[in-house]
Design a protein around this motif. Structure first.
Motif: not given
Length: 707
Positions: A176-177, A180-181, A183-184
């Motif tokens: 997940q971590e 998340d990155q 996506k950025t």
């Protein structure tokens, strides 16, 4: 290969080659920015690593979460069944391995997700391989490489790059971590399959702590109907090395995915090419900006469908190189000869030149091949004529009518138009446990097309005939090799038993011959050369009256490790099993059109046998043989036929020659020793050493004239 390494972590390259296995020795691996800590590490060492990697509080927290998740990943490995090579490690040992892999991964994750300069360097390594074009591509990303590959591929539109297959192995893309990155980085609200990807296969080992989330299908939404195909299977290098890249690459979902996507004609011992293999290897071993001395072979008038004269072709190549020279701002050391142009090129420049001028349409093609400008020191369509089958068809009507031949291989695609005219495929038997007896690999269909069948194709007002050595012979197909081209002795022996049983029940030889374009190593100390179980069964079939034809093997050339690096060498005593059987006809390989000039193929296995007998028995065309493409498309030559090379292609030439002979000289049916004698005494001598050429090249006309 797109390769990048952080020399802060690995200041010295390891003493390994691509032939080795990717086994991370976590007990010895140096990690950390200071490269002084030794794995395995306790949790406090991992915490110190995180403090050392970044001063940003948010980034530290993300790395801590990843480390905590990996530390909690302690599944029990699934049982491996009878014959398992390793038992599951106890929990403390698995924790040590996980901690070592965690420290290695955290550095990679930090470099890619938080260091823009390093991320750009990694991404550029992938982009430069795609930039030259020449797709469709297969992209395989292992571990951190899967993150880099995803980032690059997502930035590319479908029209910019065609990725036929994207494979991720041991991937942290499920974390997940990491998501998340990403996506950025990629500016996505919800992660999706890259638009340029036509198929995505993800493979994870149950024990791999890097691939913490084994399935990506629920995390990456489909694009244009393309979904992630997840496979959770045991890495063959596990349980100690569940993250091994070489182990993942050998796994079935990866092998089958690649095999079904690539053009198998490009991966033969002798295959058509533009950039020579040794030059490609040189480029792979160097940096992106490193220049290599190359020799560019020009397309000549009258060959390769060239339409321009040599002077015009040379001028086009030189002008292209001059443009590269201006763009690079460097002297490319361009040097012209009559049929070649020498230059000093980077990998990207060489690949771009090959794409622009070497893979263009015939009217625009100017480059035939790009060779390594090596330093010197003081020290079927045409192969039928070579074995005189074409003449025998015309003069003796030796078409193989009334002869049945077994092909023990990967199966045959009976629907191929090549087999339609004479309805060549008489029976198909699957012994692999597959869902179909049809060919799922391509090898067996290619072999069968050399023996039998015929098809005329007209293109651009010109008709070409693709005709087997015995076009009217019937084929009994036995599928003993699976879709990866692998099989077992037991499957092959079952096929031989079925052949013998058919003959016994009929009271006559229903099947007069068998072709085995397969082989492998043997344990001489256990079986004795030529006396393995498979050899013994083939001997029985021979004594029943069935002619047995076997490929000699492709082990005639090997790369040897020396103090000065790798050295290519031809290998004697390299006849494979079961080709070392005395009661069989073992076939080596030669050039399909000019065997007297070029002699025995470099890859063709050499004799004598390990116990000192003469093998191979003879040689036949085996280089770049064009025969049936199992997954054909359309009605063009290239759509219906594909080139393959190897003694696997030489053996069916001999099978077809014998089938054609027996169709006219039927009194020799059931007498394989006599057939072998006639075959060998009628051969044309190529004036090469007997352990390389055997009796020489078969001559069907001479066999018929003298008998």
């Amino acid at each position: 290969m797109a390769y990048w390494v952080n020399r802060e972590y690995y200041p010295e390259p390891t003493d390994e080659t691509c032939a080795g296995r990717d086994l991370v020795d976590v007990e010895q691996a140096k990690v950390g920015l200071s490269a002084k800590a030794v794995v395995p590490a306790a949790e406090d060492q991992i915490a110190r690593d995180i403090e050392e990697l970044t001063e940003n509080a948010r980034e530290r927290e993300l790395l801590r979460k990843i480390a905590a998740k990996m530390a909690g990943h302690q599944p029990r490995p699934a049982p491996r069944g009878i014959g398992a090579r390793a038992l599951p490690f106890p929990s403390p040992v698995r924790r040590l391995i996980t901690r070592g892999l965690t420290r290695l991964l955290l550095r990679d994750v930090n470099d890619f997700l938080f260091n823009e300069e390093r991320r750009a360097e990694m991404s550029e390594r992938v982009r430069e391989r795609l930039r030259t074009g020449g797709g469709p591509f297969i992209v395989i990303g292992h571990s951190q490489g899967s993150m880099v590959a995803y980032d690059v591929l997502f930035q590319l539109a479908a029209q910019e790059c065609d990725v036929a297959l994207f494979i991720t192995i041991g991937s942290p893309l499920g974390l997940q971590e990491v998501q998340d990155q990403l996506k950025t980085i990629t500016n996505q609200k919800k992660l999706a399959v890259p638009a340029c990807v036509r198929r995505w296969v993800n493979v994870a080992d149950p024990l791999d702590p890097v691939a913490l989330d084994k399935k990506l299908g629920n995390d990456y939404q489909p694009t244009r109907g393309v979904r992630v195909e997840d496979h959770v299977e045991t890495n063959p290098d596990g349980p100690k090395h569940p993250h091994s890249g070489t182990g993942y690459l050998s796994m079935r979902p990866v092998r089958v995915g690649v095999q079904r996507t690539v053009d198998i004609g490009l991966f033969q011992p002798v295959a058509g090419f533009v950039v020579a293999r040794d030059l490609a290897r040189d480029y792979e071993s160097g940096g992106a900006e490193e220049r290599r001395e190359v020799l560019i072979e020009l397309v000549e008038p009258g060959t390769d469908d060239a339409h321009a004269n040599l002077e015009t072709t040379r001028a086009r190549v030189v002008n292209d190189l001059r443009a590269l020279e201006r763009d690079a701002g460097e002297d490319l050391r361009i040097d012209e000869t009559k049929r070649y142009v020498a230059a000093s090129l980077t990998r990207e420049e060489a690949e771009g030149l090959a794409q622009r001028l070497g893979q263009a349409v015939p009217a625009e093609k100017a480059v035939r091949r790009i060779w390594r400008n090596a330093q010197k020191v003081a020290l079927t369509e045409k192969s039928g004529t070579t074995v005189h089958a074409t003449a025998a068809h015309a003069s003796y009507r030796a078409h193989g009518a009334g002869i049945n031949w077994a092909v023990v291989d990967t199966g045959v695609n009976e629907k191929h138009p090549h087999f339609k005219r004479y309805k060549n495929i008489a029976a198909q038997v699957d012994l692999t446990g597959s869902t179909t007896p049809a060919d799922e690999h391509g090898h067996g269909t290619h072999v069968a097309g050399i023996i039998a069948g015929s098809l005329d194709i007209t293109e651009n007002g010109s008709t070409r005939s693709f005709t087997g050595m015995a076009p009217q012979a019937k084929i009994y197909s036995y599928k003993v090799l699976d879709q990866s081209g692998l099989g077992r002795d037991s499957w092959i022996i079952k096929a031989l038993d079925d052949i013998a049983e058919r003959n016994d029940k009929a009271g006559t030889l229903v099947i007069q011959g068998v072709n085995l374009s397969l082989g492998g190593p043997f344990d001489q100390s256990t079986y004795g050369c030529g006396h393995s179980p498979l050899c013994n069964e083939l001997r029985r079939l021979w004594r029943q009256g069935v002619v047995v034809v076997i490929a000699a093997g492709n082990e005639g050339f090997a790369m040897l490790q020396t103090y000065d690096g790798e050295l290519g060498a031809n290998m004697d005593l390299s006849i494979s099993d079961p080709a070392n059987l005395d009661e069989a006809i073992a076939v080596g390989s030669v050039h399909k059109e000019n065997p007297h000039l070029y002699g025995v193929s470099y890859f063709s296995s050499r004799g004598p046998t390990a116990d000192g007998r003469q093998k191979p028995d003879l040689v036949a065309p085996g280089e770049r043989i064009k025969s049936c493409r199992y997954n054909w498309v359309g009605k063009s030559v290239d759509g219906l036929y594909v080139e393959m090379s190897g003694t696997s292609m030489a053996a069916p030439h001999v099978s077809g020659v014998i089938a054609a002979f027996l169709s006219i000289r039927r009194e020799f049916i059931g007498y394989p020793d006599r057939v072998k004698e006639i075959l060998l005494t009628s051969c044309n001598d190529l004036r090469r050493d007997r352990p390389m050429q055997g009796a020489g090249l078969p001559n069907l006309v001479k066999m018929l004239v003298l008998n």
